[in-house]
Design a protein around this motif. Structure first.
Motif, PDB file in Angstrom:
ATOM      1  N   MET A 159      73.752 -15.539  16.673  1.00 44.93           N
ATOM      2  CA  MET A 159      72.857 -14.575  17.489  1.00 44.93           C
ATOM      3  C   MET A 159      73.546 -13.356  17.966  1.00 44.93           C
ATOM      4  SD  MET A 159      71.381 -17.666  19.764  1.00 44.93           S
ATOM      5  CE  MET A 159      70.131 -16.709  20.924  1.00 44.93           C
ATOM      6  N   THR A 160      74.823 -13.278  17.755  1.00 44.06           N
ATOM      7  CA  THR A 160      75.474 -12.234  18.602  1.00 44.06           C
ATOM      8  C   THR A 160      76.267 -11.250  17.463  1.00 44.06           C
ATOM      9  OG1 THR A 160      77.352 -13.430  19.125  1.00 44.06           O
ATOM     10  CG2 THR A 160      76.011 -12.981  20.806  1.00 44.06           C
ATOM     11  N   GLY A 161      75.871 -11.731  16.118  1.00 44.21           N
ATOM     12  CA  GLY A 161      76.406 -10.923  14.960  1.00 44.21           C
ATOM     13  C   GLY A 161      77.851 -10.968  14.637  1.00 44.21           C
ATOM     14  N   PHE A 162      78.275 -12.295  15.023  1.00 46.20           N
ATOM     15  CA  PHE A 162      79.740 -12.570  14.577  1.00 46.20           C
ATOM     16  C   PHE A 162      79.577 -13.398  13.195  1.00 46.20           C
ATOM     17  CE2 PHE A 162      80.615 -12.174  19.243  1.00 46.20           C
ATOM     18  CZ  PHE A 162      81.620 -11.247  18.935  1.00 46.20           C
ATOM     19  N   ALA A 163      80.633 -13.108  12.080  1.00 45.33           N
ATOM     20  CA  ALA A 163      80.618 -13.839  10.935  1.00 45.33           C
ATOM     21  C   ALA A 163      80.595 -15.248  10.953  1.00 45.33           C
ATOM     22  CB  ALA A 163      81.822 -13.318  10.073  1.00 45.33           C
ATOM     23  N   ASP A 164      81.090 -15.847  11.883  1.00 48.11           N
ATOM     24  CA  ASP A 164      81.334 -17.216  12.156  1.00 48.11           C
ATOM     25  C   ASP A 164      81.928 -17.750  13.447  1.00 48.11           C
ATOM     26  OD1 ASP A 164      83.907 -17.046  11.720  1.00 48.11           O
ATOM     27  OD2 ASP A 164      83.846 -17.436   9.707  1.00 48.11           O
ATOM     28  N   GLN A 165      81.883 -18.938  13.843  1.00 45.29           N
ATOM     29  CA  GLN A 165      82.367 -19.369  15.063  1.00 45.29           C
ATOM     30  C   GLN A 165      83.801 -19.106  15.434  1.00 45.29           C
ATOM     31  OE1 GLN A 165      81.443 -23.316  15.938  1.00 45.29           O
ATOM     32  NE2 GLN A 165      82.716 -23.556  17.489  1.00 45.29           N
ATOM     33  N   SER A 166      84.534 -19.055  14.293  1.00 44.35           N
ATOM     34  CA  SER A 166      86.054 -18.745  14.379  1.00 44.35           C
ATOM     35  C   SER A 166      86.243 -17.132  14.636  1.00 44.35           C
ATOM     36  CB  SER A 166      86.905 -19.135  13.211  1.00 44.35           C
ATOM     37  OG  SER A 166      86.450 -18.240  12.057  1.00 44.35           O
ATOM     38  N   HIS A 167      85.224 -16.256  13.909  1.00 47.71           N
ATOM     39  CA  HIS A 167      85.278 -15.082  14.699  1.00 47.71           C
ATOM     40  C   HIS A 167      84.900 -14.480  15.710  1.00 47.71           C
ATOM     41  CE1 HIS A 167      83.508 -10.594  13.584  1.00 47.71           C
ATOM     42  NE2 HIS A 167      84.629 -10.661  13.936  1.00 47.71           N
ATOM     43  N   LEU A 168      83.954 -15.359  16.348  1.00 46.74           N
ATOM     44  CA  LEU A 168      83.422 -15.320  17.980  1.00 46.74           C
ATOM     45  C   LEU A 168      84.584 -15.780  18.772  1.00 46.74           C
ATOM     46  CD1 LEU A 168      81.452 -15.339  20.037  1.00 46.74           C
ATOM     47  CD2 LEU A 168      80.885 -17.702  19.572  1.00 46.74           C
ATOM     48  N   LEU A 183      73.718   1.284  19.640  1.00 43.64           N
ATOM     49  CA  LEU A 183      74.517  -0.051  19.484  1.00 43.64           C
ATOM     50  C   LEU A 183      73.905  -0.994  20.547  1.00 43.64           C
ATOM     51  CD1 LEU A 183      78.179   1.763  19.489  1.00 43.64           C
ATOM     52  CD2 LEU A 183      76.997   0.584  17.676  1.00 43.64           C
ATOM     53  N   HIS A 184      73.411  -0.699  21.549  1.00 41.24           N
ATOM     54  CA  HIS A 184      72.661  -1.522  22.474  1.00 41.24           C
ATOM     55  C   HIS A 184      71.468  -2.310  21.809  1.00 41.24           C
ATOM     56  CE1 HIS A 184      74.559  -1.403  26.612  1.00 41.24           C
ATOM     57  NE2 HIS A 184      75.164  -0.104  26.009  1.00 41.24           N
ATOM     58  N   GLU A 185      70.843  -1.407  20.949  1.00 41.97           N
ATOM     59  CA  GLU A 185      69.533  -1.941  20.471  1.00 41.97           C
ATOM     60  C   GLU A 185      69.746  -2.799  19.220  1.00 41.97           C
ATOM     61  OE1 GLU A 185      67.521   1.455  19.367  1.00 41.97           O
ATOM     62  OE2 GLU A 185      66.818   2.120  21.526  1.00 41.97           O
ATOM     63  N   ARG A 186      71.032  -2.728  18.340  1.00 44.59           N
ATOM     64  CA  ARG A 186      71.472  -3.029  17.217  1.00 44.59           C
ATOM     65  C   ARG A 186      72.441  -3.730  17.411  1.00 44.59           C
ATOM     66  NH1 ARG A 186      70.708   1.318  12.745  1.00 44.59           N
ATOM     67  NH2 ARG A 186      71.316  -0.683  11.521  1.00 44.59           N
ATOM     68  N   PHE A 187      73.261  -4.414  18.709  1.00 37.77           N
ATOM     69  CA  PHE A 187      74.567  -4.994  18.803  1.00 37.77           C
ATOM     70  C   PHE A 187      74.946  -5.979  17.762  1.00 37.77           C
ATOM     71  CE2 PHE A 187      72.063  -7.897  21.308  1.00 37.77           C
ATOM     72  CZ  PHE A 187      72.825  -9.139  21.338  1.00 37.77           C
ATOM     73  N   ALA A 188      74.018  -6.849  17.389  1.00 36.63           N
ATOM     74  CA  ALA A 188      74.293  -8.147  16.627  1.00 36.63           C
ATOM     75  C   ALA A 188      74.206  -7.390  15.142  1.00 36.63           C
ATOM     76  CB  ALA A 188      73.219  -9.090  16.678  1.00 36.63           C
ATOM     77  N   GLU A 189      73.886  -6.369  14.676  1.00 40.83           N
ATOM     78  CA  GLU A 189      73.766  -6.015  13.493  1.00 40.83           C
ATOM     79  C   GLU A 189      75.158  -5.107  13.005  1.00 40.83           C
ATOM     80  OE1 GLU A 189      70.527  -3.531  12.536  1.00 40.83           O
ATOM     81  OE2 GLU A 189      69.247  -4.543  14.019  1.00 40.83           O
ATOM     82  N   GLU A 190      75.454  -5.204  11.649  1.00 39.32           N
ATOM     83  CA  GLU A 190      76.546  -4.305  11.189  1.00 39.32           C
ATOM     84  C   GLU A 190      76.034  -2.870  11.225  1.00 39.32           C
ATOM     85  OE1 GLU A 190      79.655  -4.817  10.515  1.00 39.32           O
ATOM     86  OE2 GLU A 190      79.324  -6.923  11.430  1.00 39.32           O
ATOM     87  N   VAL A 191      76.337  -1.893  12.007  1.00 31.55           N
ATOM     88  CA  VAL A 191      75.777  -0.509  11.909  1.00 31.55           C
ATOM     89  C   VAL A 191      76.844   0.337  11.366  1.00 31.55           C
ATOM     90  CG1 VAL A 191      74.774   1.247  13.318  1.00 31.55           C
ATOM     91  CG2 VAL A 191      74.588  -1.260  14.063  1.00 31.55           C
TER      92      VAL A 191
END
Length: 124
Positions: free
Chosen positions: A81-90, A17-25
């Motif tokens: 950059m952090t894997g959120f779908a968009d700015q509103s999700h962030l 999870l640390h290595e792939r935090f921005a991905e959907e795992v």
């Protein structure tokens, strides 16, 4: 305090999870990596780490987003950059974790970094 000792399966999952935090795992991948069922992994991870895997990943994403916001990166880029779908999700998850939206967080940091205002006193 010393960090908790994790079972090897949970440590592998946390590291992934640390290595792939921005991905959907997918949980299926994490369970395969841990060598156990999805249900058992979620239970054991929550017991040892304090959060289920997905909630832990959100914490990682928000922590990285905080650093990027503090560095002045535009919010749309932070979201990507952090894997959120968009700015509103962030914004929604950032506010849930931090207690304020990222724009307000950036303004607070900027206000703290600004030199104090000069106060002029008139002598009479």
């Amino acid at each position: 305090p010393r960090p908790p000792i994790l079972t090897p399966a949970v440590a592998r999952t946390r590291d992934a999870l640390h290595e792939r935090f921005a991905e959907e795992v997918p949980l299926e991948q994490l369970a395969a990596l841990a060598g156990m069922s999805k249900c058992h992994l979620v239970h054991l991870f929550h017991k040892e780490v304090g959060l289920p895997p997905h909630a832990y990943q959100i914490q990682l994403r928000v922590a990285r987003a905080r650093a990027l916001v503090a560095a002045g990166v535009p919010l749309a880029e932070v979201a990507t950059m952090t894997g959120f779908a968009d700015q509103s999700h962030l914004t929604r998850l950032f506010k849930r974790v931090v207690g304020m939206p990222p724009g307000q967080y950036a303004a607070l940091l900027a206000a703290r970094a600004a030199p104090p205002a000069q106060v002029s006193v008139a002598m009479t």
